[in-house]
Design a protein around this motif. Structure first.
Motif, PDB file in Angstrom:
ATOM      1  N   LEU A  17      -5.392  -0.809  -5.570  1.00 62.11           N
ATOM      2  CA  LEU A  17      -6.290   0.033  -6.107  1.00 62.11           C
ATOM      3  C   LEU A  17      -6.088   0.955  -4.964  1.00 62.11           C
ATOM      4  O   LEU A  17      -7.120   2.122  -5.332  1.00 62.11           O
ATOM      5  N   ASP A  18      -7.318   0.231  -3.788  1.00 64.31           N
ATOM      6  CA  ASP A  18      -7.587   1.396  -2.404  1.00 64.31           C
ATOM      7  C   ASP A  18      -6.202   2.490  -2.286  1.00 64.31           C
ATOM      8  O   ASP A  18      -6.218   3.369  -1.767  1.00 64.31           O
ATOM      9  N   LYS A  19      -5.079   2.051  -2.061  1.00 60.09           N
ATOM     10  CA  LYS A  19      -4.103   2.579  -2.047  1.00 60.09           C
ATOM     11  C   LYS A  19      -4.112   4.182  -2.841  1.00 60.09           C
ATOM     12  O   LYS A  19      -4.013   4.453  -2.870  1.00 60.09           O
ATOM     13  N   ALA A  20      -3.788   3.321  -4.468  1.00 62.22           N
ATOM     14  CA  ALA A  20      -4.152   4.638  -5.455  1.00 62.22           C
ATOM     15  C   ALA A  20      -5.672   5.867  -4.749  1.00 62.22           C
ATOM     16  O   ALA A  20      -4.557   7.194  -5.117  1.00 62.22           O
ATOM     17  N   ALA A  21      -6.089   5.105  -4.791  1.00 61.15           N
ATOM     18  CA  ALA A  21      -7.111   5.924  -4.757  1.00 61.15           C
ATOM     19  C   ALA A  21      -6.854   7.187  -3.522  1.00 61.15           C
ATOM     20  O   ALA A  21      -7.355   7.826  -2.702  1.00 61.15           O
ATOM     21  N   SER A  22      -6.522   7.096  -2.377  1.00 56.32           N
ATOM     22  CA  SER A  22      -6.275   7.002  -1.210  1.00 56.32           C
ATOM     23  C   SER A  22      -4.547   8.189  -1.369  1.00 56.32           C
ATOM     24  O   SER A  22      -5.326   9.391  -0.616  1.00 56.32           O
ATOM     25  N   LYS A  23      -4.200   7.547  -2.083  1.00 55.08           N
ATOM     26  CA  LYS A  23      -2.786   8.919  -2.182  1.00 55.08           C
ATOM     27  C   LYS A  23      -3.720   9.722  -3.474  1.00 55.08           C
ATOM     28  O   LYS A  23      -2.604  10.530  -3.875  1.00 55.08           O
ATOM     29  N   GLY A  24      -4.805   9.768  -3.555  1.00 54.20           N
ATOM     30  CA  GLY A  24      -5.281  10.437  -4.949  1.00 54.20           C
ATOM     31  C   GLY A  24      -4.882  10.439  -6.420  1.00 54.20           C
ATOM     32  O   GLY A  24      -4.872  11.143  -7.048  1.00 54.20           O
ATOM     33  N   LEU A  25      -3.893   9.517  -6.874  1.00 57.92           N
ATOM     34  CA  LEU A  25      -4.181   8.952  -8.074  1.00 57.92           C
ATOM     35  C   LEU A  25      -4.892   8.449  -9.224  1.00 57.92           C
ATOM     36  O   LEU A  25      -4.729   8.964 -10.099  1.00 57.92           O
TER      37      LEU A  25
END
Length: 83
Positions: free
Chosen positions: A57-65
């Motif tokens: 979830l953190d990774k998706a948020a950081s990529k703007g997904l």
């Protein structure tokens, strides 16, 4: 299909980005779903899956997904189920 070279490139780049984003978002959803199922069944590795879901979830948020608040909300709900 556009005739202008730069517009053609933008279409191709957008398609490639869309494919990568879709794949990443799908993987994130799968990770979250596995964690939720593990919590529901009381699996032994549920805590590890929750940690993996938080990371996804953190990774998706950081990529703007997904929006950062949406990621935070999903993490909070997972943590609530885990406790």
């Amino acid at each position: 299909m556009p005739n202008i070279k730069s517009a053609i490139k933008r279409v191709l780049v957008a398609e490639k980005a869309n494919a990568a984003n879709s794949q990443a978002k799908s993987a994130m959803r799968t990770t979250v779903k596995k964690a939720e199922q593990a919590l529901a069944t009381g699996a032994e590795n549920a805590q590890e899956l929750v940690v993996a879901a938080h990371k996804a979830l953190d990774k998706a948020a950081s990529k703007g997904l997904i929006h950062k608040n949406a990621a935070s909300r999903k993490k909070s709900r997972l943590a609530k189920k885990a406790n």
